[in-house]
Design a protein around this motif. Structure first.
Motif, PDB file in Angstrom:
ATOM      1  N   UNK A   1      -1.439  28.378  33.891  1.00 12.69           N
ATOM      2  CA  UNK A   1      -1.720  27.409  32.839  1.00 12.69           C
ATOM      3  C   UNK A   1      -0.397  26.771  32.395  1.00 12.69           C
ATOM      4  N   UNK A   2      -0.260  25.457  32.610  1.00  8.02           N
ATOM      5  CA  UNK A   2       1.014  24.784  32.353  1.00  8.02           C
ATOM      6  C   UNK A   2       1.420  24.808  30.887  1.00  8.02           C
ATOM      7  N   UNK A   3       0.465  24.665  29.991  1.00 10.14           N
ATOM      8  CA  UNK A   3       0.811  24.713  28.572  1.00 10.14           C
ATOM      9  C   UNK A   3       1.398  26.086  28.223  1.00 10.14           C
ATOM     10  N   UNK A   4       0.790  27.136  28.734  1.00 11.74           N
ATOM     11  CA  UNK A   4       1.299  28.492  28.489  1.00 11.74           C
ATOM     12  C   UNK A   4       2.672  28.676  29.120  1.00 11.74           C
ATOM     13  N   UNK A   5       2.872  28.110  30.302  1.00 14.30           N
ATOM     14  CA  UNK A   5       4.177  28.215  30.965  1.00 14.30           C
ATOM     15  C   UNK A   5       5.266  27.537  30.135  1.00 14.30           C
ATOM     16  N   UNK A   6       4.940  26.382  29.534  1.00 15.41           N
ATOM     17  CA  UNK A   6       5.896  25.691  28.666  1.00 15.41           C
ATOM     18  C   UNK A   6       6.186  26.516  27.414  1.00 15.41           C
ATOM     19  N   UNK A   7       5.145  27.057  26.808  1.00 14.98           N
ATOM     20  CA  UNK A   7       5.328  27.867  25.599  1.00 14.98           C
ATOM     21  C   UNK A   7       6.216  29.067  25.915  1.00 14.98           C
ATOM     22  N   UNK A   8       5.938  29.728  27.012  1.00 13.55           N
ATOM     23  CA  UNK A   8       6.709  30.912  27.388  1.00 13.55           C
ATOM     24  C   UNK A   8       8.175  30.561  27.643  1.00 13.55           C
ATOM     25  N   UNK A   9       8.422  29.454  28.327  1.00 17.25           N
ATOM     26  CA  UNK A   9       9.808  29.025  28.569  1.00 17.25           C
ATOM     27  C   UNK A   9      10.523  28.789  27.243  1.00 17.25           C
ATOM     28  N   UNK A  10       9.843  28.124  26.314  1.00 16.27           N
ATOM     29  CA  UNK A  10      10.450  27.859  25.004  1.00 16.27           C
ATOM     30  C   UNK A  10      10.671  29.145  24.213  1.00 16.27           C
ATOM     31  N   UNK A  11       9.755  30.103  24.324  1.00 15.99           N
ATOM     32  CA  UNK A  11       9.937  31.378  23.630  1.00 15.99           C
ATOM     33  C   UNK A  11      11.148  32.139  24.165  1.00 15.99           C
ATOM     34  N   UNK A  12      11.378  32.037  25.474  1.00 15.01           N
ATOM     35  CA  UNK A  12      12.558  32.685  26.041  1.00 15.01           C
ATOM     36  C   UNK A  12      13.835  32.011  25.522  1.00 15.01           C
ATOM     37  N   UNK A  13      13.791  30.693  25.299  1.00 12.45           N
ATOM     38  CA  UNK A  13      14.972  29.976  24.829  1.00 12.45           C
ATOM     39  C   UNK A  13      15.286  30.283  23.372  1.00 12.45           C
ATOM     40  N   UNK A  14      14.258  30.276  22.535  1.00 12.64           N
ATOM     41  CA  UNK A  14      14.464  30.525  21.108  1.00 12.64           C
ATOM     42  C   UNK A  14      13.115  30.817  20.455  1.00 12.64           C
ATOM     43  N   UNK A  15      13.155  31.618  19.430  1.00 14.34           N
ATOM     44  CA  UNK A  15      11.961  31.856  18.627  1.00 14.34           C
ATOM     45  C   UNK A  15      12.394  32.511  17.329  1.00 14.34           C
ATOM     46  N   UNK A  16      11.566  32.349  16.326  1.00 13.80           N
ATOM     47  CA  UNK A  16      11.840  33.004  15.047  1.00 13.80           C
ATOM     48  C   UNK A  16      10.779  34.075  14.784  1.00 13.80           C
ATOM     49  N   UNK A  17      10.270  34.619  15.876  1.00 16.57           N
ATOM     50  CA  UNK A  17       9.185  35.596  15.782  1.00 16.57           C
ATOM     51  C   UNK A  17       9.683  37.035  15.903  1.00 16.57           C
ATOM     52  N   UNK A  18      10.974  37.205  16.045  1.00 13.98           N
ATOM     53  CA  UNK A  18      11.506  38.551  16.223  1.00 13.98           C
ATOM     54  C   UNK A  18      11.374  39.043  17.653  1.00 13.98           C
ATOM     55  N   UNK A  19      11.144  38.134  18.597  1.00 12.48           N
ATOM     56  CA  UNK A  19      11.013  38.502  20.006  1.00 12.48           C
ATOM     57  C   UNK A  19      12.359  38.327  20.690  1.00 12.48           C
ATOM     58  N   UNK A  20      12.628  39.092  21.743  1.00 17.67           N
ATOM     59  CA  UNK A  20      13.910  38.949  22.439  1.00 17.67           C
ATOM     60  C   UNK A  20      14.066  37.551  23.043  1.00 17.67           C
ATOM     61  N   UNK A  21      15.280  37.035  23.013  1.00 17.95           N
ATOM     62  CA  UNK A  21      15.593  35.729  23.586  1.00 17.95           C
ATOM     63  C   UNK A  21      16.355  35.958  24.881  1.00 17.95           C
ATOM     64  N   UNK A  22      15.980  35.223  25.916  1.00 18.38           N
ATOM     65  CA  UNK A  22      16.669  35.285  27.204  1.00 18.38           C
ATOM     66  C   UNK A  22      16.820  33.842  27.680  1.00 18.38           C
ATOM     67  N   UNK A  23      17.916  33.217  27.259  1.00 23.13           N
ATOM     68  CA  UNK A  23      18.104  31.791  27.527  1.00 23.13           C
ATOM     69  C   UNK A  23      18.120  31.476  29.022  1.00 23.13           C
TER      70      UNK A  23
END
Length: 199
Positions: free
Chosen positions: A92-114
């Motif tokens: 799912x492309x929308x999910x793939x975009x969301x996941x890529x953005x979450x790896x770049x940055x998030x304020x959810x307390x999730x690990x970031x892997x730029x």
């Protein structure tokens, strides 16, 4: 299990026991959309959850996105991350975009892997995603996890705009009108401005 280990385990999350009846999931998702449009949110939520249970990737993306936005409940955010990951693994492309953005940055307390986020954006970009080009252009514009490179940024944002990405078109028109990027011509400024105002 510590929160970091639990979150890390979810980043590698590949599946849970959903039935994979795609046609049922699609039918449930269509019912969700009908009830949502009619304003019956209780029924729409029930059908969205059924579509998710049937393994329908767009439903997983939608419900996952809602759960990711729950600032007060870590378990809901983790469940949302799991759903987004499942949908991304299904292509799912929308999910793939969301996941890529979450790896770049998030304020959810999730690990970031730029680096992982950039790898995923580049993969989407190679597949023709205007959204990925735009995000990557902004990453280079601000030097977010990479060396700041305005020329490369311009190339990506311009390509996204030429592929019909509205925020990229607006940004190009604004940048041209305000002479932010000196390498624009007046013709490209006019073209992008006219595209933006036709929408």
């Amino acid at each position: 299990m510590s929160r970091v280990i639990m979150v890390s385990a979810l980043w590698g999350f590949t599946g849970i026991g959903f039935s994979q009846d795609a046609s049922m999931g699609k039918d449930f998702f269509e019912l969700y959309q009908q009830f949502e449009e009619a304003g019956d949110y209780k029924k729409s939520r029930r059908y969205l959850e059924r579509a998710v249970e049937a393994g329908h990737a767009p439903a997983q993306t939608l419900l996952g996105s809602h759960k990711l936005n729950d600032k007060d409940d870590l378990n809901n955010r983790l469940h949302g991350l799991g759903l987004i990951t499942l949908a991304a693994n299904e292509g799912d492309n929308k999910a793939r975009h969301i996941l890529a953005n979450l790896f770049l940055h998030n304020d959810l307390g999730l690990p970031v892997n730029k680096q992982e986020g950039l790898r995923r954006l580049r993969e989407l970009m190679k597949e023709g995603s205007a959204e990925a080009r735009y995000v990557l252009g902004r990453v280079y514009l601000f030097g977010f996890g990479v060396d700041k490179d305005e020329e490369r940024s311009l190339v990506y944002i311009k390509q996204a705009a030429e592929n019909g990405h509205p925020p990229a078109q607006a940004e190009m028109a604004d940048a041209s009108a305000n002479n932010i990027f000196k390498c624009f011509t007046n013709d490209s400024c006019f073209r992008f401005f006219s595209i933006c105002f036709r929408r």
